[in-house]
Design a protein around this motif. Structure first.
Motif, PDB file in Angstrom:
ATOM      1  N   LYS A  69       2.193   6.611  -7.286  1.00 34.07           N
ATOM      2  CA  LYS A  69       0.732   7.477  -7.422  1.00 34.07           C
ATOM      3  C   LYS A  69       0.754   8.854  -7.316  1.00 34.07           C
ATOM      4  O   LYS A  69       0.720   9.649  -7.907  1.00 34.07           O
ATOM      5  CB  LYS A  69      -0.445   6.797  -6.824  1.00 34.07           C
ATOM      6  CG  LYS A  69      -1.879   7.468  -7.168  1.00 34.07           C
ATOM      7  CD  LYS A  69      -2.164   7.193  -8.508  1.00 34.07           C
ATOM      8  CE  LYS A  69      -3.634   7.641  -8.903  1.00 34.07           C
ATOM      9  NZ  LYS A  69      -4.171   7.290 -10.299  1.00 34.07           N
ATOM     10  N   ASP A  70       1.689   9.201  -6.108  1.00 36.92           N
ATOM     11  CA  ASP A  70       2.023  10.509  -6.094  1.00 36.92           C
ATOM     12  C   ASP A  70       2.906  11.219  -6.889  1.00 36.92           C
ATOM     13  O   ASP A  70       2.814  12.395  -7.077  1.00 36.92           O
ATOM     14  CB  ASP A  70       2.539  10.712  -4.529  1.00 36.92           C
ATOM     15  CG  ASP A  70       1.459  10.410  -3.533  1.00 36.92           C
ATOM     16  OD1 ASP A  70       0.267  10.526  -3.808  1.00 36.92           O
ATOM     17  OD2 ASP A  70       1.743  10.200  -2.258  1.00 36.92           O
TER      18      ASP A  70
ATOM     19  N   ALA B  99      -5.036   2.446  -2.575  1.00 39.35           N
ATOM     20  CA  ALA B  99      -4.267   3.788  -2.526  1.00 39.35           C
ATOM     21  C   ALA B  99      -3.801   4.095  -3.969  1.00 39.35           C
ATOM     22  O   ALA B  99      -3.752   5.447  -3.942  1.00 39.35           O
ATOM     23  CB  ALA B  99      -2.909   3.191  -2.093  1.00 39.35           C
ATOM     24  N   THR B 100      -3.934   3.573  -5.059  1.00 38.43           N
ATOM     25  CA  THR B 100      -3.951   4.139  -6.329  1.00 38.43           C
ATOM     26  C   THR B 100      -5.229   4.563  -6.878  1.00 38.43           C
ATOM     27  O   THR B 100      -5.113   5.295  -7.863  1.00 38.43           O
ATOM     28  CB  THR B 100      -2.810   3.174  -7.250  1.00 38.43           C
ATOM     29  OG1 THR B 100      -3.919   2.045  -7.285  1.00 38.43           O
ATOM     30  CG2 THR B 100      -1.837   2.468  -6.717  1.00 38.43           C
ATOM     31  N   LYS B 101      -6.127   4.100  -6.532  1.00 41.88           N
ATOM     32  CA  LYS B 101      -7.417   4.156  -7.037  1.00 41.88           C
ATOM     33  C   LYS B 101      -7.307   4.052  -8.737  1.00 41.88           C
ATOM     34  O   LYS B 101      -7.929   4.542  -9.594  1.00 41.88           O
ATOM     35  CB  LYS B 101      -7.847   5.672  -6.844  1.00 41.88           C
ATOM     36  CG  LYS B 101      -8.101   6.243  -5.885  1.00 41.88           C
ATOM     37  CD  LYS B 101      -9.218   5.740  -4.975  1.00 41.88           C
ATOM     38  CE  LYS B 101      -9.073   6.113  -3.613  1.00 41.88           C
ATOM     39  NZ  LYS B 101     -10.331   5.539  -2.830  1.00 41.88           N
TER      40      LYS B 101
ATOM     41  N   GLU C 100       0.739  -1.408   0.138  1.00 43.24           N
ATOM     42  CA  GLU C 100      -0.090   0.066   0.129  1.00 43.24           C
ATOM     43  C   GLU C 100       0.993   1.262  -0.067  1.00 43.24           C
ATOM     44  O   GLU C 100       0.617   2.018  -0.747  1.00 43.24           O
ATOM     45  CB  GLU C 100      -0.834  -0.095   1.090  1.00 43.24           C
ATOM     46  CG  GLU C 100      -1.970   1.304   1.068  1.00 43.24           C
ATOM     47  CD  GLU C 100      -3.036   1.386   2.176  1.00 43.24           C
ATOM     48  OE1 GLU C 100      -3.817   2.032   2.055  1.00 43.24           O
ATOM     49  OE2 GLU C 100      -2.936   0.324   2.875  1.00 43.24           O
ATOM     50  N   SER C 101       1.962   1.299   0.903  1.00 45.55           N
ATOM     51  CA  SER C 101       2.768   2.608   1.065  1.00 45.55           C
ATOM     52  C   SER C 101       3.337   2.667  -0.447  1.00 45.55           C
ATOM     53  O   SER C 101       3.572   3.806  -0.901  1.00 45.55           O
ATOM     54  CB  SER C 101       3.476   2.588   2.077  1.00 45.55           C
ATOM     55  OG  SER C 101       4.646   1.109   2.139  1.00 45.55           O
TER      56      SER C 101
ATOM     57  N   ARG D  67       1.083   3.870  -2.830  1.00 45.51           N
ATOM     58  CA  ARG D  67       0.784   5.297  -2.882  1.00 45.51           C
ATOM     59  C   ARG D  67       1.944   6.314  -3.214  1.00 45.51           C
ATOM     60  O   ARG D  67       1.641   7.351  -3.920  1.00 45.51           O
ATOM     61  CB  ARG D  67       0.473   5.561  -1.148  1.00 45.51           C
ATOM     62  CG  ARG D  67      -0.268   6.916  -1.057  1.00 45.51           C
ATOM     63  CD  ARG D  67      -0.589   6.920   0.360  1.00 45.51           C
ATOM     64  NE  ARG D  67      -1.374   5.979   0.923  1.00 45.51           N
ATOM     65  CZ  ARG D  67      -2.782   5.972   0.937  1.00 45.51           C
ATOM     66  NH1 ARG D  67      -3.294   7.034   0.042  1.00 45.51           N
ATOM     67  NH2 ARG D  67      -3.330   4.984   1.405  1.00 45.51           N
TER      68      ARG D  67
END
Length: 501
Positions: free
Chosen positions: A237-238, A265-267, A230-231, A234
């Motif tokens: 994705k950021d 987290a990425t949608k 998840e981290s 994320r």
């Protein structure tokens, strides 16, 4: 907890619901406790598990339920719907357009299986009839271009890279421009990875993205790293506009729950999953069928799609033979080829209702495919007359010398040739039965042309042909009949339609 085990635990929990004499809040709470425990053990994010539990409880209100409502079915469908929501961000994935260049850029950490996955995706689209290629813009990892060269050469996929240019941005741009001029439709860019998230990695990704302007950026996620997914997701994705996710290493002991729930987290939707090292250990990801397979409910739609990919409907000569009840050894050889084209047998078996994805171990998988190859080798040693005879079994029985010759030519024992001929005889009898059913192939839709008695007869013949262990696992003849019924009705159309129209 590997995904197959997760599926078994959730399935067992739902079975306990069926065994309950009275359906009340206590039964529901116990069910949710077992399901949530299984999800957490599989590395699904605890926040998402909590949300699933709350959503089910909010939907199931025993006080307001209408009288006569099937509470069991209501709970089961609600749990299924919430499991689907776990791995479905509600975003439509990018769909490439035929006839124009579609640039797809891969990102991810080193060791996630990114380069192998690039080849798998290119091979997947190539088999679907797209003009595909691969650009190696990974100058960080030693041997990256060699790996791309080896993979692409083996799969016959055009590729581009450089041993002298050190700037990955230049390589990516040159490769994309070259393949655009040559009218390639799927242009895949493999980028550098790192052992951990670094500013230099993200800067390089941004530069390649800015100059190549990809239509889709795919984040490759390693399922074996658990909740760290998840981290990681994320962070990517950021920095870049991740449009899709591919989850790798969902075979072996990977828990997988962390990777599947990291889409939150990425949608971004999961579009494919990698289930092994081979180029065809690669499945298109569809949320509902995936959850359905996980719970042992099968994926009829996926199975029919694989059958349709073989273009059997274009084989008019075979259909004409089947209509007249004719089936030669050469026809059987061609069907063995089709089975090999469909991909790993464990993948096919997991699409059948009642089968788990781990029904065949890797050893069993390799053993099955090796046996199929051995049978084809035996038929390679046969003459045209033997392969094209309408009763090949009788031909070998009348002239035993043929069996000796074939066995020597294939380097096998005579008993193996005999076993092959016995199997062929069973197939041939089945085809004769089908050919004798008046109007069975009329209009191409077999399911509408066969009555219940005829279908029962066909199922009985099929049961005789099957390995008794597999038949037992399916629940005997009744289980086979149930599966065939679902095959006719599932996946948006009957299986017969995919096979014979």
């Amino acid at each position: 907890m590997v995904l197959a085990e997760l599926g078994r635990k959730i399935t067992d929990a739902l079975k306990s619901l069926n065994n309950a004499t009275i359906i009340n809040e206590d039964v529901l709470n116990n069910l949710l406790k077992e399901i949530c425990s299984a999800l957490i053990q599989s590395d699904v994010n605890i926040r998402l598990v909590k949300q699933l539990r709350e959503n089910v409880l909010a939907t199931i209100d025993f006080d307001e339920m209408a009288g006569g409502l099937n509470k069991r079915r209501m709970i089961q469908s609600t749990v299924f719907r919430e499991l689907v929501k776990l791995v479905d961000p509600g975003v439509n994935p990018f769909v490439p357009v035929k006839g124009r260049p579609n640039v797809i850029m891969f990102v991810g950490l080193q060791g996630s299986g990114k380069t192998t996955t690039c080849t798998k995706l290119a091979y997947y689209y190539m088999r679907k009839g797209w003009k595909t290629c691969l650009v190696c813009a990974d100058t960080f990892r030693a041997g990256a271009f060699d790996q791309v060269r080896q993979n692409c050469t083996k799969a016959r996929i055009p590729f581009y890279g450089s041993y002298t240019e050190v700037d990955p941005v230049v390589i990516a741009l040159d490769g994309v421009e070259k393949f655009k001029k040559e009218n390639f439709e799927i242009i895949i860019i493999d980028t550098s990875g790192r052992h951990k998230q670094e500013d230099s990695l993200f800067e390089e990704m941004l530069q390649i993205s800015n100059v190549c302007k990809p239509d889709n950026i795919i984040f490759v996620m390693d399922a074996s790293i658990g909740q760290a997914c998840e981290s990681q997701a994320r962070a990517f994705k950021d920095k870049v506009d991740v449009g899709s996710v591919i989850v790798t290493k969902l075979d072996g002991h990977a828990k997988g729950g962390g990777a599947l729930s990291a889409v939150a987290a990425t949608k971004s939707p999961i579009i494919f999953i990698g289930t092994g090292e081979h180029i065809d250990n690669f499945e298109e990801f569809k949320t509902k069928p995936f959850i359905s397979k996980l719970l042992g409910m099968g994926d009829i739609e996926g199975l029919i799609e694989k059958v349709n990919d073989l273009n059997m409907k274009d084989n008019e000569a075979l259909i004409e033979k089947l209509k007249h009840g004719h089936f030669t050894l050469r026809d059987m050889y061609e069907q063995f080829q089709n089975v090999r084209k469909m991909g790993p047998m464990s993948q096919i078996m997991s699409m059948l209702p009642g089968f788990n994805s781990d029904i065949l171990t890797k050893g069993g998988e390799q053993e099955s495919m090796a046996r199929l190859k051995r049978l084809m080798t035996i038929m390679d040693s046969m003459t045209d007359r033997e392969l094209d005879s309408l009763d090949g079994n009788k031909l070998f029985t009348k002239e035993p010398g043929r069996m000796i010759r074939v066995a020597r030519g294939a380097g096998v024992m005579e008993v193996e040739v005999k076993e092959l001929l016995n199997q062929y005889a069973k197939f041939s009898q089945m085809v004769k039965k089908m050919g004798g059913m008046k109007g069975l192939f009329k209009g191409g839709d077999m399911s509408k042309n066969v009555n219940q008695m005829q279908m029962t007869q066909l199922n009985q013949h099929m049961a005789k042909m099957m390995d008794p262990r597999v038949l037992q696992h399916m629940g005997g003849l009744k289980g086979l009949e149930s599966m065939m019924k679902q095959l006719q009705q599932g996946g948006g159309g009957p299986l017969g339609k995919g096979l014979f129209n």
